[in-house]
Design a protein around this motif. Structure first.
Motif, PDB file in Angstrom:
ATOM      1  N   UNK A   1       0.779  -1.232   0.000  1.00 26.58           N
ATOM      2  CA  UNK A   1       0.000   0.000   0.000  1.00 26.58           C
ATOM      3  C   UNK A   1       0.808   1.278   0.000  1.00 26.58           C
ATOM      4  N   UNK A   2       1.978   1.270  -0.661  1.00 27.06           N
ATOM      5  CA  UNK A   2       2.835   2.455  -0.613  1.00 27.06           C
ATOM      6  C   UNK A   2       3.283   2.941  -1.990  1.00 27.06           C
ATOM      7  N   UNK A   3       2.523   2.616  -3.034  1.00 28.78           N
ATOM      8  CA  UNK A   3       2.892   3.085  -4.366  1.00 28.78           C
ATOM      9  C   UNK A   3       2.993   4.600  -4.406  1.00 28.78           C
ATOM     10  N   UNK A   4       2.092   5.283  -3.689  1.00 25.34           N
ATOM     11  CA  UNK A   4       2.064   6.747  -3.711  1.00 25.34           C
ATOM     12  C   UNK A   4       3.245   7.372  -2.965  1.00 25.34           C
ATOM     13  N   UNK A   5       4.022   6.544  -2.242  1.00 23.13           N
ATOM     14  CA  UNK A   5       5.177   7.060  -1.497  1.00 23.13           C
ATOM     15  C   UNK A   5       6.493   6.539  -2.076  1.00 23.13           C
ATOM     16  N   UNK A   6       6.462   6.032  -3.296  1.00 26.94           N
ATOM     17  CA  UNK A   6       7.626   5.349  -3.860  1.00 26.94           C
ATOM     18  C   UNK A   6       8.848   6.254  -3.987  1.00 26.94           C
TER      19      UNK A   6
ATOM     20  N   UNK B   1      -1.259   1.397  14.088  1.00 25.92           N
ATOM     21  CA  UNK B   1      -0.344   0.989  13.031  1.00 25.92           C
ATOM     22  C   UNK B   1       0.111  -0.450  13.237  1.00 25.92           C
ATOM     23  N   UNK B   2       0.245  -0.877  14.490  1.00 23.14           N
ATOM     24  CA  UNK B   2       0.614  -2.267  14.772  1.00 23.14           C
ATOM     25  C   UNK B   2      -0.429  -3.214  14.194  1.00 23.14           C
ATOM     26  N   UNK B   3      -1.721  -2.856  14.342  1.00 26.25           N
ATOM     27  CA  UNK B   3      -2.786  -3.675  13.766  1.00 26.25           C
ATOM     28  C   UNK B   3      -2.653  -3.755  12.251  1.00 26.25           C
ATOM     29  N   UNK B   4      -2.343  -2.626  11.619  1.00 23.45           N
ATOM     30  CA  UNK B   4      -2.210  -2.609  10.161  1.00 23.45           C
ATOM     31  C   UNK B   4      -1.036  -3.474   9.701  1.00 23.45           C
ATOM     32  N   UNK B   5       0.077  -3.402  10.440  1.00 27.22           N
ATOM     33  CA  UNK B   5       1.246  -4.196  10.070  1.00 27.22           C
ATOM     34  C   UNK B   5       0.955  -5.692  10.226  1.00 27.22           C
ATOM     35  N   UNK B   6       0.295  -6.064  11.316  1.00 24.48           N
ATOM     36  CA  UNK B   6      -0.033  -7.471  11.533  1.00 24.48           C
ATOM     37  C   UNK B   6      -1.027  -7.969  10.480  1.00 24.48           C
ATOM     38  N   UNK B   7      -1.990  -7.119  10.100  1.00 23.48           N
ATOM     39  CA  UNK B   7      -2.916  -7.490   9.029  1.00 23.48           C
ATOM     40  C   UNK B   7      -2.164  -7.664   7.705  1.00 23.48           C
ATOM     41  N   UNK B   8      -1.136  -6.850   7.505  1.00 21.44           N
ATOM     42  CA  UNK B   8      -0.323  -6.972   6.287  1.00 21.44           C
ATOM     43  C   UNK B   8       0.437  -8.295   6.282  1.00 21.44           C
ATOM     44  N   UNK B   9       1.003  -8.676   7.431  1.00 26.73           N
ATOM     45  CA  UNK B   9       1.657  -9.983   7.519  1.00 26.73           C
ATOM     46  C   UNK B   9       0.674 -11.100   7.170  1.00 26.73           C
ATOM     47  N   UNK B  10      -0.532 -11.012   7.698  1.00 26.97           N
ATOM     48  CA  UNK B  10      -1.549 -12.025   7.419  1.00 26.97           C
ATOM     49  C   UNK B  10      -1.850 -12.086   5.923  1.00 26.97           C
TER      50      UNK B  10
END
Length: 297
Positions: A129-134, A175-184
């Motif tokens: 989810x970081x294309x806009x920050x490349x 942000x921790x929740x978002x990172x863990x969801x990304x790992x999943x």
């Protein structure tokens, strides 16, 4: 994916020997996402370093993806670290090069293997989810964004195993929740095996298996009553969310091959076995019962 048996790690400093791992046994299945928890000094980071090929065991056996980590030559170990395993560290200075953009950071490990870098790097940035920050550099990204770039870097060479050391330790709970969801999501999408080392019990809500290390051994395992995927599916069908006060996991003590287990100090204190090294062991109505030793009259 991972098979540890009787794993021992001894560090020597001057005339002292420190046992970081003391006969640890662990199996992790291919495609599993699990967490390892433990207090500081319990041996969890030592285990992670050995799984990643950054350190070698003193004794025991350790195989990752069918490779014997004790018998690997140095060239094989370098190849393993480049091709089979990805790392995400809590300290972003270990993940990212500050004078490169997010895209260039992800391109670098791909470039080192001679692959087409730009398309693969863009795909990974899109996945996190970081294309806009490349085109942003390190100081222009938030802590959570930096960690997501680090996850993209860890996936750049399509590893079979992803190791994360306190990946949510430097971000807030949202942000921790978002990172863990990304790992999943990475686990589901790529089928990659993920091992997360942490001291944060909040992780237990996101993974199906949590292994606790105490004094260099596996002391217990916590398994979800229902898998995380099943709970998400029920929520999507409109079912009521689980009571936040309800325990989502069942904790099991782990027996080693000699039948030994570690009894948590709180349990021993609760039955009055404080500062003692003996308990009375009985089988009562099909249950094993521990009681304090009888005081001499």
């Amino acid at each position: 994916m991972i098979h540890c048996e009787g794993l021992v790690k001894i560090y020597k400093a001057a005339d002292l020997e420190v046992f970081a791992l003391q006969g640890l046994d662990l199996r992790v299945e291919t495609g599993e996402m699990m967490a390892i928890i433990g207090n500081s000094g319990s041996g969890k980071s030592t285990l992670l370093n050995m799984l990643g090929g950054l350190d070698r065991p003193s004794a025991g056996s350790l195989a990752v993806d069918g490779k014997d980590m004790l018998k690997m030559s140095e060239p094989d170990l370098v190849r393993y670290k480049r091709e089979s395993v990805g790392f995400v560290w809590q300290n972003n200075a270990r993940n990212l090069i500050p004078y490169l953009t997010a895209l260039e950071n992800v391109e670098l490990p791909i470039l080192l293997r001679g692959r087409r870098k730009r398309m693969r790097a863009l795909e990974l940035l899109e996945a996190v989810g970081l294309t806009h920050r490349k085109n942003n550099k390190l100081h222009q990204l938030s802590g959570g964004e930096q960690q997501r770039v680090a996850i993209a870097i860890a996936l750049a060479n399509q590893p079979k195993l992803l190791l994360a050391d306190e990946p949510t330790g430097s971000v807030d709970s949202r942000m921790a929740d978002q990172i863990l969801d990304l790992f999943r999501e990475m686990n589901r999408t790529y089928g990659i095996t993920i091992v997360i080392v942490t001291h944060d019990p909040h992780l237990a809500k996101k993974v199906d298996r949590v292994v606790a290390i105490r004094d260099g051994k596996i002391s217990s395992e916590m398994l979800r009553k229902r898998s995380y995927a099943e709970e998400l599916a029920e929520l999507e069908r409109g079912a009521a969310p689980a009571d936040p006060g309800e325990d989502s996991h069942v904790e099991y003590a782990v027996l080693d091959k000699a039948g030994r287990l570690q009894v948590p100090a709180g349990y021993l204190e609760a039955i009055g076995v404080k500062d003692k090294n003996k308990v009375k062991l009985e089988v009562v109505d099909g249950k094993i019962v521990l009681t304090p030793p009888e005081e001499a009259s």
